[in-house]
Design a protein around this motif. Structure first.
Motif, PDB file in Angstrom:
ATOM      1  N   THR A 169      13.876 -47.123 -13.529  1.00  0.00           N
ATOM      2  CA  THR A 169      13.180 -48.330 -13.091  1.00  0.00           C
ATOM      3  C   THR A 169      11.680 -48.059 -13.022  1.00  0.00           C
ATOM      4  OG1 THR A 169      13.309 -47.828 -10.720  1.00  0.00           O
ATOM      5  CG2 THR A 169      15.179 -49.009 -11.716  1.00  0.00           C
ATOM      6  N   GLY A 170      10.901 -49.144 -13.060  1.00  0.00           N
ATOM      7  CA  GLY A 170       9.447 -48.978 -13.006  1.00  0.00           C
ATOM      8  C   GLY A 170       8.941 -48.114 -14.138  1.00  0.00           C
ATOM      9  N   ALA A 171       9.536 -48.282 -15.326  1.00  0.00           N
ATOM     10  CA  ALA A 171       9.284 -47.346 -16.428  1.00  0.00           C
ATOM     11  C   ALA A 171       7.920 -47.489 -17.074  1.00  0.00           C
ATOM     12  CB  ALA A 171      10.381 -47.490 -17.490  1.00  0.00           C
ATOM     13  N   THR A 172       7.147 -48.510 -16.702  1.00  0.00           N
ATOM     14  CA  THR A 172       5.774 -48.586 -17.203  1.00  0.00           C
ATOM     15  C   THR A 172       4.763 -48.177 -16.138  1.00  0.00           C
ATOM     16  OG1 THR A 172       5.699 -50.953 -16.656  1.00  0.00           O
ATOM     17  CG2 THR A 172       6.276 -50.362 -18.926  1.00  0.00           C
ATOM     18  N   GLY A 173       5.238 -47.856 -14.941  1.00  0.00           N
ATOM     19  CA  GLY A 173       4.350 -47.316 -13.923  1.00  0.00           C
ATOM     20  C   GLY A 173       4.049 -45.863 -14.221  1.00  0.00           C
TER      21      GLY A 173
ATOM     22  N   SER B  62      19.649 -43.450 -25.683  1.00  0.00           N
ATOM     23  CA  SER B  62      20.432 -43.299 -24.455  1.00  0.00           C
ATOM     24  C   SER B  62      19.548 -43.412 -23.215  1.00  0.00           C
ATOM     25  CB  SER B  62      21.168 -41.959 -24.445  1.00  0.00           C
ATOM     26  OG  SER B  62      20.268 -40.871 -24.405  1.00  0.00           O
ATOM     27  N   VAL B  63      18.326 -43.924 -23.410  1.00  0.00           N
ATOM     28  CA  VAL B  63      17.394 -44.153 -22.301  1.00  0.00           C
ATOM     29  C   VAL B  63      17.118 -45.649 -22.195  1.00  0.00           C
ATOM     30  CG1 VAL B  63      15.086 -43.705 -21.367  1.00  0.00           C
ATOM     31  CG2 VAL B  63      16.316 -41.892 -22.592  1.00  0.00           C
ATOM     32  N   VAL B  64      17.224 -46.176 -20.987  1.00  0.00           N
ATOM     33  CA  VAL B  64      16.928 -47.577 -20.713  1.00  0.00           C
ATOM     34  C   VAL B  64      15.699 -47.642 -19.805  1.00  0.00           C
ATOM     35  CG1 VAL B  64      17.721 -49.702 -19.593  1.00  0.00           C
ATOM     36  CG2 VAL B  64      19.317 -48.326 -20.965  1.00  0.00           C
ATOM     37  N   ALA B  65      14.678 -48.348 -20.252  1.00  0.00           N
ATOM     38  CA  ALA B  65      13.475 -48.549 -19.450  1.00  0.00           C
ATOM     39  C   ALA B  65      13.564 -49.917 -18.790  1.00  0.00           C
ATOM     40  CB  ALA B  65      12.227 -48.464 -20.326  1.00  0.00           C
ATOM     41  N   VAL B  66      13.675 -49.936 -17.470  1.00  0.00           N
ATOM     42  CA  VAL B  66      13.732 -51.192 -16.733  1.00  0.00           C
ATOM     43  C   VAL B  66      12.308 -51.531 -16.295  1.00  0.00           C
ATOM     44  CG1 VAL B  66      14.723 -52.418 -14.764  1.00  0.00           C
ATOM     45  CG2 VAL B  66      16.060 -50.655 -15.955  1.00  0.00           C
ATOM     46  N   VAL B  67      11.810 -52.655 -16.771  1.00  0.00           N
ATOM     47  CA  VAL B  67      10.394 -53.003 -16.573  1.00  0.00           C
ATOM     48  C   VAL B  67      10.266 -54.464 -16.156  1.00  0.00           C
ATOM     49  CG1 VAL B  67       9.702 -51.308 -18.313  1.00  0.00           C
ATOM     50  CG2 VAL B  67      10.042 -53.686 -18.979  1.00  0.00           C
ATOM     51  N   ARG B  68       9.111 -54.811 -15.638  1.00  0.00           N
ATOM     52  CA  ARG B  68       8.844 -56.211 -15.312  1.00  0.00           C
ATOM     53  C   ARG B  68       8.184 -56.941 -16.464  1.00  0.00           C
ATOM     54  NH1 ARG B  68       5.982 -56.162  -9.445  1.00  0.00           N
ATOM     55  NH2 ARG B  68       4.753 -54.529 -10.461  1.00  0.00           N
TER      56      ARG B  68
ATOM     57  N   ARG C 191      14.540 -53.255 -20.982  1.00  0.00           N
ATOM     58  CA  ARG C 191      15.209 -54.383 -20.341  1.00  0.00           C
ATOM     59  C   ARG C 191      14.343 -54.874 -19.188  1.00  0.00           C
ATOM     60  NH1 ARG C 191      21.437 -51.943 -20.143  1.00  0.00           N
ATOM     61  NH2 ARG C 191      21.582 -51.502 -22.400  1.00  0.00           N
ATOM     62  N   VAL C 192      14.197 -56.174 -19.108  1.00  0.00           N
ATOM     63  CA  VAL C 192      13.298 -56.771 -18.123  1.00  0.00           C
ATOM     64  C   VAL C 192      14.064 -57.160 -16.866  1.00  0.00           C
ATOM     65  CG1 VAL C 192      11.700 -58.671 -17.645  1.00  0.00           C
ATOM     66  CG2 VAL C 192      11.747 -57.612 -19.920  1.00  0.00           C
ATOM     67  N   ALA C 193      13.607 -56.653 -15.742  1.00  0.00           N
ATOM     68  CA  ALA C 193      14.194 -57.009 -14.446  1.00  0.00           C
ATOM     69  C   ALA C 193      13.216 -56.667 -13.336  1.00  0.00           C
ATOM     70  CB  ALA C 193      15.516 -56.268 -14.218  1.00  0.00           C
ATOM     71  N   ASP C 194      13.095 -57.571 -12.391  1.00  0.00           N
ATOM     72  CA  ASP C 194      12.281 -57.347 -11.206  1.00  0.00           C
ATOM     73  C   ASP C 194      13.192 -56.925 -10.057  1.00  0.00           C
ATOM     74  OD1 ASP C 194      10.885 -58.398  -8.589  1.00  0.00           O
ATOM     75  OD2 ASP C 194       9.306 -58.336 -10.101  1.00  0.00           O
ATOM     76  N   TYR C 195      12.677 -56.114  -9.147  1.00  0.00           N
ATOM     77  CA  TYR C 195      13.474 -55.674  -8.007  1.00  0.00           C
ATOM     78  C   TYR C 195      13.953 -56.834  -7.141  1.00  0.00           C
ATOM     79  CZ  TYR C 195      12.070 -50.738  -8.660  1.00  0.00           C
ATOM     80  OH  TYR C 195      11.879 -49.463  -9.134  1.00  0.00           O
ATOM     81  N   THR C 196      13.307 -57.991  -7.276  1.00  0.00           N
ATOM     82  CA  THR C 196      13.685 -59.148  -6.457  1.00  0.00           C
ATOM     83  C   THR C 196      14.719 -60.031  -7.146  1.00  0.00           C
ATOM     84  OG1 THR C 196      11.874 -60.494  -7.368  1.00  0.00           O
ATOM     85  CG2 THR C 196      11.398 -59.197  -5.391  1.00  0.00           C
TER      86      THR C 196
ATOM     87  N   LEU D 142      21.093 -43.614 -12.977  1.00  0.00           N
ATOM     88  CA  LEU D 142      19.908 -44.423 -12.693  1.00  0.00           C
ATOM     89  C   LEU D 142      18.892 -43.629 -11.882  1.00  0.00           C
ATOM     90  CD1 LEU D 142      18.319 -47.114 -12.379  1.00  0.00           C
ATOM     91  CD2 LEU D 142      19.760 -47.589 -10.381  1.00  0.00           C
ATOM     92  N   LEU D 143      17.664 -43.570 -12.383  1.00  0.00           N
ATOM     93  CA  LEU D 143      16.542 -43.048 -11.604  1.00  0.00           C
ATOM     94  C   LEU D 143      15.861 -44.246 -10.972  1.00  0.00           C
ATOM     95  CD1 LEU D 143      14.572 -40.949 -10.581  1.00  0.00           C
ATOM     96  CD2 LEU D 143      13.387 -41.042 -12.785  1.00  0.00           C
ATOM     97  N   LEU D 144      16.077 -44.406  -9.679  1.00  0.00           N
ATOM     98  CA  LEU D 144      15.485 -45.513  -8.929  1.00  0.00           C
ATOM     99  C   LEU D 144      14.148 -45.061  -8.365  1.00  0.00           C
ATOM    100  CD1 LEU D 144      15.276 -48.171  -7.427  1.00  0.00           C
ATOM    101  CD2 LEU D 144      17.001 -47.337  -5.799  1.00  0.00           C
ATOM    102  N   VAL D 145      13.081 -45.501  -9.025  1.00  0.00           N
ATOM    103  CA  VAL D 145      11.731 -45.187  -8.558  1.00  0.00           C
ATOM    104  C   VAL D 145      11.380 -46.195  -7.474  1.00  0.00           C
ATOM    105  CG1 VAL D 145       9.310 -44.944  -9.208  1.00  0.00           C
ATOM    106  CG2 VAL D 145      11.112 -44.295 -10.830  1.00  0.00           C
ATOM    107  N   SER D 146      11.041 -45.719  -6.308  1.00  0.00           N
ATOM    108  CA  SER D 146      10.799 -46.616  -5.173  1.00  0.00           C
ATOM    109  C   SER D 146       9.726 -47.643  -5.508  1.00  0.00           C
ATOM    110  CB  SER D 146      10.399 -45.820  -3.931  1.00  0.00           C
ATOM    111  OG  SER D 146       9.253 -45.038  -4.176  1.00  0.00           O
ATOM    112  N   GLY D 147       9.916 -48.863  -5.006  1.00  0.00           N
ATOM    113  CA  GLY D 147       8.984 -49.944  -5.281  1.00  0.00           C
ATOM    114  C   GLY D 147       7.611 -49.693  -4.661  1.00  0.00           C
ATOM    115  N   SER D 148       6.653 -50.436  -5.131  1.00  0.00           N
ATOM    116  CA  SER D 148       5.270 -50.243  -4.681  1.00  0.00           C
ATOM    117  C   SER D 148       4.854 -51.228  -3.595  1.00  0.00           C
ATOM    118  CB  SER D 148       4.311 -50.373  -5.875  1.00  0.00           C
ATOM    119  OG  SER D 148       4.430 -51.658  -6.474  1.00  0.00           O
TER     120      SER D 148
END
Length: 290
Positions: free
Chosen positions: A7-11, A30-36, A52-57, A72-78
């Motif tokens: 998650t947050g793969a463009t941060g 085999s890598v999924v980048a979850v981005v806003r 893949r586009v998804a917001d934490y909300t 899943l690597l869950l990168v803590s939200g900002s």
């Protein structure tokens, strides 16, 4: 094939973790980048990474984004103050998608820390402990890069100002912590670092603020000394420099935690996972300023 999502793969942190996965031989498909914002991940898509586009909300989008994901690597939200609810959404989506392992980026010594950032991390750690999904907690220390913005002003004034007294900061470079996260989330099945309930205290070589001032002096070429002030004086100076109140509160609170030892640990987890010594403060700051 094990599919790993970040998650947050463009941060800054998430992007560094994805780069490590790819450089360590994990296949791009085999890598999924979850981005806003998919546009910001065009370079990843060009390398074959699934974007893949998804917001934490957005629970629905998160569930779709994690379809077929094993780890899943869950990168803590900002967004401080919103993270508990946001992380709950991600964990619920992971459960619904059948994810088998979550690695979460928490805070160093979160369960005992008095730093204001800790409660949301503790709440997330509890959610993971209660979840049927196996979880690993990556308790990240303070980034050395947090001090990069102080280099110019400290070099000009000759003073690094703070309110951390003689507390020790076992900081680390963001890139080192991101690399460690990628190594853990891609570790082979059966590895101790991916055992459910594992907590890693990821700390680097510790310095006091006086030693940090010496590191800044080496990087800048100027004479710099640390000047300790009270928390109220520190807040006044930061406010006078034009920093917004939430940032002032964060920095002053962090220094109070440093004075109490909240950001010190002698854990060697980070060095062990990396297989090398983490960057020192001077090395990380030199890299940050180029």
């Amino acid at each position: 094939m094990t599919v790993i999502a970040v998650t947050g793969a463009t941060g800054q942190f998430g992007a560094a973790a994805v780069r490590t996965l790819l450089s360590r031989g994990v296949a791009a498909d085999s890598v999924v980048a979850v981005v806003r914002n998919a546009d910001r991940a065009a370079d990843l898509a060009a390398q074959g990474v699934a974007v893949r586009v998804a917001d934490y909300t957005d629970p629905g989008a998160l569930r779709t984004a994690l379809d077929g994901v094993n780890r899943l690597l869950l990168v803590s939200g900002s967004e401080v103050g919103q993270r508990e609810a946001q992380h709950r959404n991600v964990i619920a989506a992971a459960e619904a998608a059948g994810v088998s392992l979550i690695a979460y980026t928490s805070l160093l010594k979160a369960d005992t820390s008095t730093i204001g950032l800790a409660p949301e991390h503790v709440a997330t750690e509890r959610m993971l402990a209660d979840s049927p999904v196996a979880a690993v907690v990556l308790r990240n220390t303070w980034y050395w890069e947090n001090y990069a913005s102080s280099i110019e002003s400290a070099a000009q004034s000759g003073v690094l100002l703070g309110s951390g007294d003689d507390g020790r900061i076992a900081g680390a470079a963001r890139a080192d912590l991101a690399e460690a996260a990628a190594l853990v989330i891609s570790a082979p099945d059966g590895s101790a670092d991916v055992k459910d309930g594992t907590v890693l205290e990821l700390a680097g070589p510790a310095v006091t603020y006086s030693e940090l001032a010496d590191a800044i002096a080496r990087v800048s070429g100027a004479e710099v000394a640390y000047r300790n002030v009270t928390s109220s004086e520190h807040a006044e100076v930061l406010t006078g420099a034009g920093l917004p109140a939430p940032v002032v509160d964060l920095l002053v609170n962090a220094d109070a935690g440093i004075a109490r030892g909240d950001l010190f640990s002698d854990s060697d987890d980070l060095a062990r996972v990396l297989g090398r010594a983490p960057l020192t403060a001077a090395e990380a700051l030199q890299a940050a300023v180029g």
